[in-house]
Design a protein around this motif. Sequence first.
Motif, mmCIF file in Angstrom:
data_model
loop_
_atom_site.group_PDB
_atom_site.id
_atom_site.type_symbol
_atom_site.label_atom_id
_atom_site.label_comp_id
_atom_site.label_asym_id
_atom_site.label_seq_id
_atom_site.Cartn_x
_atom_site.Cartn_y
_atom_site.Cartn_z
ATOM 1 N N MET A 155 0.833 -1.206 0.000
ATOM 2 C CA MET A 155 0.000 0.000 0.000
ATOM 3 C C MET A 155 0.863 1.251 0.000
ATOM 4 N N GLN A 168 1.895 2.232 -3.485
ATOM 5 C CA GLN A 168 0.723 2.749 -4.190
ATOM 6 C C GLN A 168 0.446 4.185 -3.775
ATOM 7 N N GLN A 169 0.555 4.462 -2.482
ATOM 8 C CA GLN A 169 0.302 5.825 -2.008
ATOM 9 C C GLN A 169 1.348 6.796 -2.534
ATOM 10 N N THR A 196 -1.124 12.607 0.410
ATOM 11 C CA THR A 196 -1.600 11.222 0.309
ATOM 12 C C THR A 196 -1.146 10.414 1.503
ATOM 13 N N ALA A 247 -3.202 11.407 4.479
ATOM 14 C CA ALA A 247 -4.544 10.832 4.439
ATOM 15 C C ALA A 247 -4.501 9.346 4.757
ATOM 16 N N ALA A 248 -3.427 8.690 4.330
ATOM 17 C CA ALA A 248 -3.376 7.244 4.500
ATOM 18 C C ALA A 248 -3.006 6.855 5.920
ATOM 19 N N TYR A 249 -2.037 7.544 6.509
ATOM 20 C CA TYR A 249 -1.518 7.054 7.784
ATOM 21 C C TYR A 249 -1.900 7.913 8.983
ATOM 22 N N SER A 282 -4.945 10.685 9.102
ATOM 23 C CA SER A 282 -6.404 10.662 9.081
ATOM 24 C C SER A 282 -6.843 11.431 7.851
ATOM 25 N N SER A 283 -7.811 10.885 7.138
ATOM 26 C CA SER A 283 -8.234 11.603 5.943
ATOM 27 C C SER A 283 -8.974 12.888 6.304
ATOM 28 N N GLN A 284 -9.426 12.987 7.563
ATOM 29 C CA GLN A 284 -10.063 14.229 7.981
ATOM 30 C C GLN A 284 -9.067 15.381 7.968
ATOM 31 N N TYR A 285 -7.822 15.043 8.275
ATOM 32 C CA TYR A 285 -6.826 16.107 8.408
ATOM 33 C C TYR A 285 -5.878 16.165 7.220
ATOM 34 N N ARG A 286 -6.351 15.623 6.075
ATOM 35 C CA ARG A 286 -5.512 15.556 4.887
ATOM 36 C C ARG A 286 -4.895 16.913 4.516
ATOM 37 N N ASP A 287 -5.720 17.944 4.417
ATOM 38 C CA ASP A 287 -5.198 19.255 4.039
ATOM 39 C C ASP A 287 -4.411 19.893 5.178
ATOM 40 N N ALA A 288 -4.846 19.626 6.406
ATOM 41 C CA ALA A 288 -4.149 20.204 7.552
ATOM 42 C C ALA A 288 -2.719 19.681 7.610
#
Lengths: 305, 290, 382
Positions: free
Chosen positions: B1, B4-5, B251, B254-256, B258-264
């Motif tokens: 994974m 891939q990321q 990416t 988001a993967a490791y 939290s996708s909630q804090y992707r932009d943060a």
Amino acid sequence: MAVFDSIHLFLQELIGAYYMQLIILVGINTIMATSLNLIIGYTGQLSIGHAAFMSLGAYCSALVTLHLGFPFLLSLLCGALFAAIFGVIIGIPTLKLKGDYLAIATLGFGEIVRIVCLNLEITGGAMGLRGIPKKTNFVWVLLAVLFTVFILNRIIKSRIGRALVAIREDETAADSMGINSTYYKILCFGVGAFFAGLGGGLLAHYIRFLHPKTFDFMKSIEQLCMVVLGGLGNIWGSFVGATILTVAPEMLRSVADLRLLIYGLVLILMMRLRPQGILGEQTRLAPFFSQKIRNLLQKRTRTNT
Amino acid sequence: MFIQQLVNGLILGSTYALIALGYTMVYGIIELINFAHGEIYMFGAFAGLLLVTVLKVPFFLAFFLAMALAALLGMTVEFLAYRPLRHSTRLAALISAIGASIFLQNLALLIMGAQPYTFPSPVEAKVYQTPFFTISRLEIIILIFSFLLMIALTLFIQRTKIGKAMRAVAQDKDTASLMGININQIITVTFAIGSALGAASGVMVGIYFRTVTFSMGLMPGLKGFVAAVLGGIGNIPGAMMGGILLGITETIGAAYISSQYRDAVAFALLIMVLLLKPTGLLGRPVQEKV
Amino acid sequence: MTKRNKKMFMLVGVFMCLAMLLAIAGCDSKKPANGEEGTVVKIGTVGPLTGGAANYGINVQRGVEIAVEEANASGELGDITLELISEDTGGDWSAAANAFTKLIEIDGVDVIVGAVLSSETQAGGPIAMEAKIPTISPSSTAKDLTKGNPYLFRNCLSDEVQAAQLAEYAVKELGLKKFAIFYTNNDYGVSLKDAFEAKARELAEVVAVEVFMDGDESFKPQLTKIKESNPDSLYIAGYYTEAAKIAQQAKEMGLNVQLLGADGLCNVAYIDIGGEAVEGTYATSGFYPDDPTPAVQNFVTAYKNKYGEEPDMFAAQAYDAAWIVINAIKSKGPNPEQIREGIAATKDFPGITGKTSIDEEGDTIKDVIILKVEGGKFTRVR
């Protein structure tokens, strides 16, 4: 505080709720713009994360009202202090950064605050925070604006203000004159954030609802526009800028489709005609307008004769 | 994974990098954050879409035509909104740029409406499976195209006479002008190239994500800007690096995390890099003259 | 400042003042003359007509516009004429508060259809309540939105009901067992996710829950994670543009799962953008544009003729909301209090989005239908 309410209601009866609301929003935006002006206009630190301080103040004051039942004044103070703490926290690391790098760091900070508010449980997250009691009224906003302008004016006219301007003009020279630029920059961020938090608290208790979406970087940009449009380093200019950019979109409602198109054009044209802002740095408000009127009258008499 | 990321991040990052190049080139020359760049990216995507769907121009040609049209728009915006302000404060120019951005976005809304348009796919969808990751044919094409454009730009700036002049103007406008370089011309060329790259990115993103809307410039514009600062604004290899690093951080975050804090996560990385290296990864430290 | 500049500045200033005066005067002159021609009832709409969410707001405005035109043309309301006034929010709730106040105070609207986004309705609701102007939102789905506000209603599918029904359908009819949920981080996505997750956990297994933002383009990081957990179906709680891209990217990554969704997916753009990747999607909906009933077909034709595109759920729900208002005027009378009573009394209203009743909290009770994407078209399966 029943007196405040009755004064508010009396005035609202007089001018109508819509114009009352506009006046209150102009007031809140004036607080935002003047406090940002301290950071950008006087100290020369480009910050585009002012909306984040506003949201911190708004959420904090709303939450203490809702959960702890604080009286209005105290919750406003809590919100403002909470924002000020973050202002100092963001002020410390950003001291190393200059110009646009500082701008982008404050922008990043603002976005982080927004995303955190969107995902926390206590802020209501994506559902927003509702049920905030309505406490803000005309008198409160008026007092807050006067307080802000008074304090900022005192700061600017004092030694601190001169030190801030010295830092803006030339930080190295200021340092060598014995001005502790580190201390003054943190102070300036703290004070700016304090008033931004105050503005946020007023907004929260006026609209009675909070959602992180409104405090995004476009809001910070809007506040930046108010400051630059009015005139950097001029408190009265910020008042003029805040008034124009609050009232103009409302007045343009009658042209519906073209509203924001015109708004964008106005920004470009204003900068082209008055790059130093409507009021320059030195211009005072009353003399500026009386001068304009005098010019106009003179011209008319000249054409008449 | 994980691999891939990384691949996901690389593709996302290369689109950021192309946008970041436009910001960085303009900034390098006139120290202006060209806020309207995200709108030029949107314009490029719409131009490509209309050329392909309405005028039935072949894809390859439409791609370059869209770049040319965006270059024209970029030059026009520079001429109308930025040039008159070249000798005023930088903040005045910034506000003018914001005005141009608001104007262009709402012009697009007025003309094209708010609904998303679908970009037809130029190549047959095909997915390649490797033991570690999957990648689609379109993604390979986008990667190759982005890298080709970046190499072409680097060669242009390093090897040609105009490129040399651009570097000279970036370093010192007055001296460059004394050496017989036409400053206005160089600035116009810079805007043209930066806008063309933005449009290239817009068309590719439009094809890749299949949609074009009037508001598509907002977030990528911001991200491209962040990428440019990350790499050291004004620095061309820095912009590429910043873009790809931003894509990969997003990416991985988001993967490791939290996708909630992707932009943060992306913005936190930005702040951290700036704290360690206040002028970005490849930015030269500013020497203060006393 | 040079003399020329000064002059130009003055000129612009004067020009702007004039423009503002004209704008104000323009507003006033629009006020129709009451009297012999009969009563004018003003309907306001509030929603994002600019900014990232503009598509939803514009569709709502169009739906209301068609309903108002129909009502005026049919003469059903006797000597009452409807007038429509639309205000923009840009998707910002503090601007929504301005829009509500402006409509109520300046234009003197009698009823508001709006706002579109839940956050806008949250900000505007109390204003409408204070002014005693009935408001019906065609699309704000946030939980408990209408509670405690007798002037606020809504006409949209309840998120809890539709998500729970789909979860049940997926397990019992489709035999799915391992769900992944991918939701958008706003009130709509969150309430769908909560309801679906609760029901799905009760009946089967939820193996992954991931989140995205409105306006995102690349979903591969989250989808890669979802793929790792090996689900047999993916519930997308969001709107069609993002959902179609998710479907597309999932297919590219070899994530071959049964796609499920809510009414946010039901727009032709979902199929246009998603292409083959969205084939076989099941989604709950309140509106089915290919429904052969004449009411639906009349609306679809009128909408296509006027705007050149197929109406979506937003337009249809707005159209129904406007008709609920029109019926309220017909049954009770044209002043705000009467309209409020009329809306509150709505029962088994045969709208194009199904039979609709308003409950005592101002919430909607509606039938949920399930659509499936088959051969590049939505078809009704239940």
